[in-house]
Design an enzyme around this catalytic site. Structure first.
Site, short mmCIF file in Angstrom:
data_model
loop_
_atom_site.label_atom_id
_atom_site.label_comp_id
_atom_site.label_asym_id
_atom_site.label_seq_id
_atom_site.Cartn_x
_atom_site.Cartn_y
_atom_site.Cartn_z
N GLY A 179 0.84 -1.19 0.00
CA GLY A 179 0.00 0.00 0.00
C GLY A 179 0.87 1.24 0.00
O GLY A 179 2.07 1.16 0.31
N CYS A 239 5.25 -6.14 1.57
CA CYS A 239 5.63 -4.73 1.54
C CYS A 239 4.96 -3.97 2.70
O CYS A 239 5.29 -4.20 3.85
CB CYS A 239 5.28 -4.16 0.17
SG CYS A 239 6.09 -2.62 -0.15
N TYR A 240 3.96 -3.14 2.43
CA TYR A 240 3.28 -2.43 3.52
C TYR A 240 2.72 -3.45 4.53
O TYR A 240 2.75 -3.22 5.74
CB TYR A 240 2.14 -1.56 2.96
CG TYR A 240 1.44 -0.72 4.01
CD1 TYR A 240 2.02 0.45 4.46
CD2 TYR A 240 0.22 -1.12 4.55
CE1 TYR A 240 1.39 1.23 5.44
CE2 TYR A 240 -0.41 -0.35 5.52
CZ TYR A 240 0.18 0.82 5.96
OH TYR A 240 -0.44 1.57 6.92
N HIS A 259 7.80 -7.64 -3.85
CA HIS A 259 6.53 -8.13 -4.39
C HIS A 259 6.70 -9.46 -5.13
O HIS A 259 7.21 -9.47 -6.25
CB HIS A 259 5.94 -7.09 -5.35
CG HIS A 259 5.47 -5.87 -4.66
ND1 HIS A 259 4.22 -5.76 -4.11
CD2 HIS A 259 6.10 -4.71 -4.38
CE1 HIS A 259 4.09 -4.58 -3.55
NE2 HIS A 259 5.22 -3.92 -3.69
N GLU A 281 4.38 -11.14 -6.43
CA GLU A 281 3.32 -11.30 -7.42
C GLU A 281 3.66 -10.72 -8.80
O GLU A 281 2.97 -10.98 -9.77
CB GLU A 281 2.01 -10.69 -6.89
CG GLU A 281 2.00 -9.17 -6.74
CD GLU A 281 2.59 -8.66 -5.41
OE1 GLU A 281 3.39 -9.38 -4.81
OE2 GLU A 281 2.27 -7.53 -5.01
N SER A 327 -25.82 -5.60 -22.63
CA SER A 327 -25.09 -4.57 -23.36
C SER A 327 -24.51 -5.08 -24.66
O SER A 327 -23.97 -4.33 -25.44
CB SER A 327 -23.94 -4.06 -22.48
OG SER A 327 -23.02 -5.12 -22.29
N VAL A 380 -19.47 -9.44 -23.40
CA VAL A 380 -19.25 -10.84 -22.98
C VAL A 380 -19.85 -11.09 -21.59
O VAL A 380 -20.57 -12.07 -21.39
CB VAL A 380 -17.73 -11.15 -22.92
CG1 VAL A 380 -17.50 -12.61 -22.61
CG2 VAL A 380 -17.04 -10.76 -24.19
N ASP A 381 -19.54 -10.20 -20.65
CA ASP A 381 -19.90 -10.48 -19.26
C ASP A 381 -21.42 -10.58 -19.06
O ASP A 381 -21.92 -11.54 -18.48
CB ASP A 381 -19.33 -9.41 -18.31
CG ASP A 381 -17.83 -9.27 -18.46
OD1 ASP A 381 -17.21 -10.21 -18.99
OD2 ASP A 381 -17.29 -8.23 -18.07
N LYS A 384 -11.75 -12.06 -16.40
CA LYS A 384 -12.27 -11.97 -17.77
C LYS A 384 -12.02 -13.25 -18.60
O LYS A 384 -12.92 -13.76 -19.25
CB LYS A 384 -11.61 -10.77 -18.47
CG LYS A 384 -12.22 -10.42 -19.79
CD LYS A 384 -13.38 -9.51 -19.57
CE LYS A 384 -14.03 -9.07 -20.84
NZ LYS A 384 -15.17 -8.20 -20.55
#
Ligand code: XMP
Length: 510
Positions: A54, A81-82, A169, A171, A223, A226-227, A366
């Protein structure tokens, strides 16, 4: 119930990436905001907790913190980290500020002691640091397990309590062996087995929806994306005709899109009301050139039109939304404000209409939504559809929006996409579209001078739309596209290509 790793978000730009990495290991994770109570967190029966990085400094008086009771659960905790600095401070250590030299990729050396978290790692790795603060005095019971070349503690642990901290990090791809570190944490330390699987997920979710909704009605704003399409098909499989969809044509779709989308919905057996509100949208947008203003008008009108239609549906109790995981990540900001990406089309509706919210995809990324679409046998043209912004062509038609200018944009855009498809390039591009500029330039056509507007070709590749790289398209293909647009689209005499990545630009122009 899934095995859960809880990620407490303290506002890091990488929080979602942690979840993504875990998902790649078939681990289900839930991201909760830093101010979540220990009681709520416990209700997820976490196998482990990760506290994210953060932007704050733990030494600031109003720095964000987490409910200290989580350190008493007895489940393993990894602070990144934070998160590490918070763990250090909470456990009685000291955090010092200002080691800007440790920003960026730094060499990390393992200490002699053994570490479950760093198991099987080489003695030296390069890792990404993104914080100026560092732990300068270890809390009691903790041992440093690695150090940077500058002598800063880069990881520590309290093996008894199963508390681990990383100053870097794991990740991000810039950290070597970062995935192994996370694997060590979730599999060896937390004892996860990694059994999250999408193939059974569809069936289970359909059964859950049946249970939850019973014989009540569900409304859904489609809409064309896809979602919302995948969400609607899933719910349709669960409750059939009791799902009533509404498709609002705001007049800002691409060439022939409303007709194509409606035909696809019909083929899928969805119950869809078509509302042509294009005149209403265009008349309210007349004369508006400010991007934010355009978005606000469209958002407001969409709610108005959708609400009016949805109200006609008797006994509706639920509102279905195609919210996906990246949309629900909450920010770690001090105000605790939710940073939910505005699904402008139905934002604010559930409260206003007194409907309960149904969000079956809120756990999926997604690419998983697309994979699910394949599993439930939806047509390729829907699931591979490129993202299209809610406000549609309004954010691609710079300057004033008129029907005539939208038509010019539509024609050019259709040519661009058609030629990319013909060249076999379209499916490998994340988004490809045209933008119409309110700028005129001089040209020559035959023997006459022209003074027309400009079309921009925008094509980008991306993983998640948060960053993007402009697509390198073959010059001969570009040449063909440019010639066709100038020859076939009245009102255009110049075509340019946007060669900007994100950042510094955004994908859309407005
Ligand atoms: P930007 O332009 O911010 O866009 O780089 C990132 C991604 O989001 C899409 N986008 C939107 N999607 N409603 C949406 O549903 C919107 O208002 C909206 N604005 C941008 C954009 O197309 C890109 O994929």
């Amino acid at each position: 119930m899934n095995e859960n790793i809880i990620i407490i978000n303290c506002g890091s730009q990488f929080t979602q990436l942690i979840a993504r990495r875990l998902r790649e290991m078939k681990i289900h994770s839930v991201i909760l905001n830093w101010d979540v109570s220990a009681e709520i967190l416990e209700s997820y029966s976490p196998k482990g907790i990760i506290i994210s990085g953060g932007p704050d400094s733990v030494n600031e008086p109003d720095a964000i913190t987490v409910d200290k009771k989580i350190f008493d659960f007895g489940c393993p905790v990894l602070g990144i980290c934070y998160g590490m600095q918070l763990m250090a401070k909470t456990s009685g250590g000291v955090v010092s500020s200002g080691t800007s030299s440790e920003y960026g990729v730094t060499s990390i050396k393992r200490n002699e002691n053994s570490s479950a978290l760093l198991k099987n790692l080489p003695s030296e790795i390069n890792a990404l640091m993104s914080h100026g603060d560092h732990v300068s005095k270890l809390p009691e019971g903790f041992a440093a397990t690695s150090t940077t070349s500058g002598g800063v503690i880069s990881s520590f642990e309290n093996a008894n309590k199963k508390f681990f901290g990383l100053q870097f990090h794991p990740e991000v791809v810039h950290t070597e062996h970062g995935e192994e570190i996370l694997r060590n944490f979730v599999f060896d330390i937390c004892g996860c087995v990694g059994d999250w699987d999408l193939s059974n997920w569809g069936e289970t979710t359909i059964a859950d929806i049946k249970n939850k909704v019973g014989d009540k009605k569900v409304v859904c704003g489609l809409s064309g994306g896809v979602d919302s399409s995948v969400a609607a098909v899933l719910v349709n499989r669960a409750i059939g005709e009791n799902l009533q969809c509404v498709f609002v044509n705001h007049g800002l779709m691409r060439l022939n899109e409303p007709e194509q989308v409606m035909a696809q919905y019909k083929a899928l057996g969805l119950n869809v009301i078509y509302v042509d509100a294009s005149e209403k949208f265009l008349s309210e947008l007349a004369g508006v050139t400010d991007p934010e203003q355009k978005r606000k008008i469209i958002g407001r009108l969409f709610i108005e039109v959708f609400e009016a239609e949805a109200k006609k549906i008797k006994n509706a109790e639920w509102l279905l939304q195609g919210t996906i995981y990246p949309d629900v990540i909450e920010s770690g900001s001090k105000k605790g404000a939710a940073l939910i990406k505005s699904h402008h089309n139905v934002g604010g509706l559930p409260e206003k209409m007194n409907l309960k919210l149904l969000e079956p995809l809120r756990d999926l990324f997604k690419d998983e939504v697309r994979e699910l679409g394949k599993i439930i046998e939806m047509p390729e043209e829907i699931i591979s559809r490129q993202p299209f912004p809610g406000p549609g062509l309004a954010v691609r038609c710079l300057g004033e929006i008129t029907k005539a200018r939208l038509d010019v944009l539509r024609e050019a855009d259709a040519i661009f996409r058609e030629e990319l498809k013909a060249a076999g390039l379209y499916k490998n591009i994340w988004q490809a579209f045209c933008v119409l500029l309110p700028v005129k330039s001089v040209g020559v056509m035959g023997d006459s001078r022209t003074y027309n507007e400009v079309i921009v070709l925008r094509a980008i590749n991306s993983q998640d739309a948060m960053t993007a790289e402009w697509s390198r398209i073959d010059f001969d293909v570009l040449d063909k596209i440019s010639k066709r647009i100038c020859n076939e689209v009245k009102g255009i005499n110049r075509v340019v290509m946007d060669v900007t990545s994100k950042p510094p630009a955004t994908i859309e122009w407005e």
